[in-house]
Write an enzyme that holds these catalytic residues in place. Structure first.
Site, PDB file in Angstrom:
ATOM      1  N   CYS A  93      -4.017  13.269  15.475  1.00  0.00           N
ATOM      2  CA  CYS A  93      -3.799  12.212  16.420  1.00  0.00           C
ATOM      3  C   CYS A  93      -3.276  11.172  16.859  1.00  0.00           C
ATOM      4  O   CYS A  93      -1.829  11.053  15.736  1.00  0.00           O
ATOM      5  CB  CYS A  93      -5.552  11.680  16.716  1.00  0.00           C
ATOM      6  SG  CYS A  93      -6.909  12.685  15.690  1.00  0.00           S
TER       7      CYS A  93
ATOM      8  N   ARG B 195      -6.900  12.746  20.507  1.00  0.00           N
ATOM      9  CA  ARG B 195      -7.821  12.967  19.374  1.00  0.00           C
ATOM     10  C   ARG B 195      -7.293  14.448  19.524  1.00  0.00           C
ATOM     11  O   ARG B 195      -7.411  15.371  20.421  1.00  0.00           O
ATOM     12  CB  ARG B 195      -9.104  13.065  19.684  1.00  0.00           C
ATOM     13  CG  ARG B 195     -10.073  14.288  18.440  1.00  0.00           C
ATOM     14  CD  ARG B 195     -11.661  13.852  18.152  1.00  0.00           C
ATOM     15  NE  ARG B 195     -12.034  14.231  17.386  1.00  0.00           N
ATOM     16  CZ  ARG B 195     -13.391  15.175  16.865  1.00  0.00           C
ATOM     17  NH1 ARG B 195     -13.818  15.354  18.249  1.00  0.00           N
ATOM     18  NH2 ARG B 195     -13.644  15.246  15.688  1.00  0.00           N
TER      19      ARG B 195
END
Length: 646
Positions: A2, A50
């Site tokens: 991420c 994400r």
């Protein structure tokens, strides 16, 4: 995998501009294209992009503890999270997800700053504890994952996975640090903790930064280091058995994923070892990815195919043209800082290929540092034996003279290229190793830089990076010392930076079983003779893998992941190199000796010398100036202006 970012008011509870935080977060969308999230409260803003790998349905971030007083944004993987969950549950913590991220918030509640000592993985995270009014930043032991931060004059602390997120804030001054420029032209990267900008820093490997609101500026604090004790005298058979078991465990932990998983396969020892052991741990054929070059001098595809055939992998191989040099400006934008490892080009391409088939790929990175594989290790040990035979008061003048008068014979057979060896023999061990790994060695940097720039350096040399680390190495073993230096410099600043940016550019997570910190610690207890034996590097690893890999994979000469720079600069990139190196952008800085730049170009393009590595280093610095430094700041965009040369 991420991207994280954030803003923290170190002085109070001033409002966080949500639009600015969003802009910082979106600048890293490539790191996490699946979802984005923000947490904003008085004086604190956290952002997260994400890439979903584990717990796809409930692993969203920012993620909180039970009463939402602790909030975390996290980049990486905690591989031992399944072991930690029952331990934390026994302490009364309630889990609402199956993600490794939630382990972090509960581990913080249970163990405070020491929580990082319990994590086995690659990670960079930022945690806000409202009750303690504390921001906690942490980075993994070998800096697989990046973390940048900057304290602005107004008391706001910015942080992010990439420098571009700090630049997106608009308040970070783009003043270049001359000491960072010196490090870049010596090493090809800016060494931790420095960045190219004076105001920004990298959080060093195995460090945390804890800052309580309203308190004086905090200092980064180390929580781990590797100690080369070399005190475990195992017989070869026993060492091989233990190594195989530790490798299997490390790889098994890194095969946990809820998305398609595979491995890079170059045909070298390290990636072949990872694939061989993955095949033994998987009930399905392993997905493997490699690239082939149309230039036979750089092509290892046949060796990769041999391993793929042996283990019946789902093998994917792309052909890359040997003139694949159209990434220069893209790489400059991707890395945010000057970065001069030309293997970033094939690394970018193999990540691009892998992402078409998998979301997670295991790599063989770290094998040379952990097991003693670099050819330069063997050369250094040979020089050390010679240094030990002659006192320094005799060596320095004798070999210093030979190093100055001996020609730089790039065209000659390797046995006659003695200039570097002579120069190294005149130095002590740390100076010599720094000299051997420098792209532009000290005398070249003296000629490269202008008088004005040398005065800005005020005598600083990038050699200081190595001296500082050497003082902490706690070993006088010649091999252990340079392995330690590489773990602190080259692995972190070059290898891990290269792989992180190249993989994240394609939203691909790369995992590193040969950099598992418990494996690194164990290898550091073994005698150096099990790593380099005579002229054989990776001695123990090769012996341990003998039943699993053919001899021509284990013992063929190391090829590396290289591109034909020398030919490019005399052929298809001839004009581009000349225009960039001798052009107005570099000249506008006032930092470079134009006559020496012209010498580098003319001597290389005439064939008199091979200056391909120095020229690539200069070329990528010029690309950084145009693509990053000269890119409009947020304020400039609003005013319709662009910054001028600096």
């Amino acid at each position: 995998m991420c991207g994280i970012t954030g803003i923290f008011d170190t002085r109070g509870r001033r409002d966080i501009d949500r639009a600015v935080l969003t802009r910082m977060n979106e600048s890293q969308r490539h790191r996490g294209p699946d979802e984005g999230g923000l947490h904003v409260e008085a004086g604190v803003g956290l952002g997260h992009r994400r890439l979903s790998i584990i717990d796809l349905s409930t692993g969203q971030q920012p993620l909180y503890n039970e009463d939402q007083s602790v909030c975390v944004v996290f980049n990486g993987e905690i591989y031992n999270y399944q072991e930690l969950i029952p331990e934390l549950q026994a302490l009364g913590h309630v889990f609402h997800t199956r993600s490794d991220t939630e382990v972090i918030v509960h581990a913080w509640e249970a163990w405070g700053e020491d929580c990082v000592r319990r994590f086995r993985g690659m990670f960079a995270f930022a945690l806000w504890d409202r009750n303690r009014e504390t921001l906690f930043l942490a980075r993994d032991r070998l800096a697989v994952k990046p973390l940048y931060y900057a304290l602005l004059p107004d008391g706001f602390l910015l942080f992010g996975s990439e420098l571009k997120s700090l630049l997106a804030h608009g308040g970070l001054a783009r003043d270049i640090d001359p000491l960072a420029v010196e490090e870049y032209f010596a090493l090809g990267y800016v060494a931790e903790p420095r960045t190219i900008f004076r105001q920004a820093l990298k959080l060093p490997p195995a460090h945390t930064l804890s800052w309580r609101r309203g308190q004086p500026p905090a200092a980064a604090k180390a929580y781990w280091d590797v100690r080369f004790s070399l005190d475990q005298p195992l017989a070869l058979d026993e060492a091989c058995a233990q190594l195989n078991e530790k490798l299997r465990e490390s790889i098994r932990l890194r095969m946990i994923a809820d998305v398609p998983l595979g491995a890079f396969l170059s045909g070298g020892v390290d990636s072949s070892a990872v694939v061989a052991l993955m095949a033994g741990l998987s009930g399905e054929p392993v997905n493997t990815c490699s690239i082939a070059f149309d230039d036979p001098a750089f092509n290892e595809a046949a060796f990769a195919q041999k391993v793929a055939d042996r283990y019946h992998t789902n093998h994917h191989c792309d052909l890359v043209a040997s003139d694949d040099f159209d990434l220069i400006d893209e790489l400059a934008r991707l890395y945010d800082e000057p970065y001069a490892d030309s293997s970033a080009i094939p690394t970018y391409r193999v990540c691009q290929l892998a992402r078409r088939h998998v979301t997670v790929a295991l790599s063989g990175d770290g094998g040379d540092e952990t097991f003693g594989g670099y050819r330069r290790y063997r050369m250094h040990l040979m020089e050390e034996r010679l240094r030990g035979a002659l006192p320094q008061k005799l060596r320095r003048p004798l070999f210093g003279l030979l190093g100055r008068v001996y020609p730089k014979a790039d065209w000659a057979p390797r046995v006659l290229r003695a200039k570097t060896t002579f120069e190294g023999m005149a130095r002590n061990s740390v100076e010599a190793y720094f000299h051997s790994v420098s792209i532009l060695r000290g005398p070249m940097r003296d000629k490269l830089f202008s008088d004005r720039f040398r005065s800005e350096l005020a005598g600083y040399s990038a050699e200081e990076v190595f001296r500082t680390h050497a003082q902490r190495a706690d070993t006088d073993d010649p091999l252990a010392l340079i392995q330690y230096l590489d773990l602190k410099t080259y692995l972190v600043g070059d290898i891990n930076t290269k792989v992180d940016r190249a993989s994240m550019a394609h939203s691909l997570e790369v995992r590193e079983p040969l950099m598992d910190h418990e494996l690194v610690e164990w290898m550091a207890t073994l005698p150096s003779s099990l790593k380099v034996s005579g002229q054989e590097g990776k001695y123990l690893l090769k012996k341990a893998l003998a039943p699993s890999l053919p001899e021509d994979i284990l013992y063929r000469p190391k090829m590396g992941f290289a591109v034909p720079l020398a030919r490019w600069f005399r052929g298809p990139l001839r004009d581009r190199v000349r225009q960039a190196v001798l052009g107005p952008r570099l000249a506008a800085t006032g930092w470079f000796n134009q006559d020496y730049l012209r010498h580098l170009v003319d001597a290389h393009q005439s064939g008199a010398s091979d200056y391909s590595s120095p020229l690539w280093t200069v070329l990528m610095f010029e690309a950084f100036l145009r693509n990053v430094l000269d890119a409009p700041t947020e304020q400039a965009v609003l005013l319709g202006a662009t910054p001028g040369p600096r």
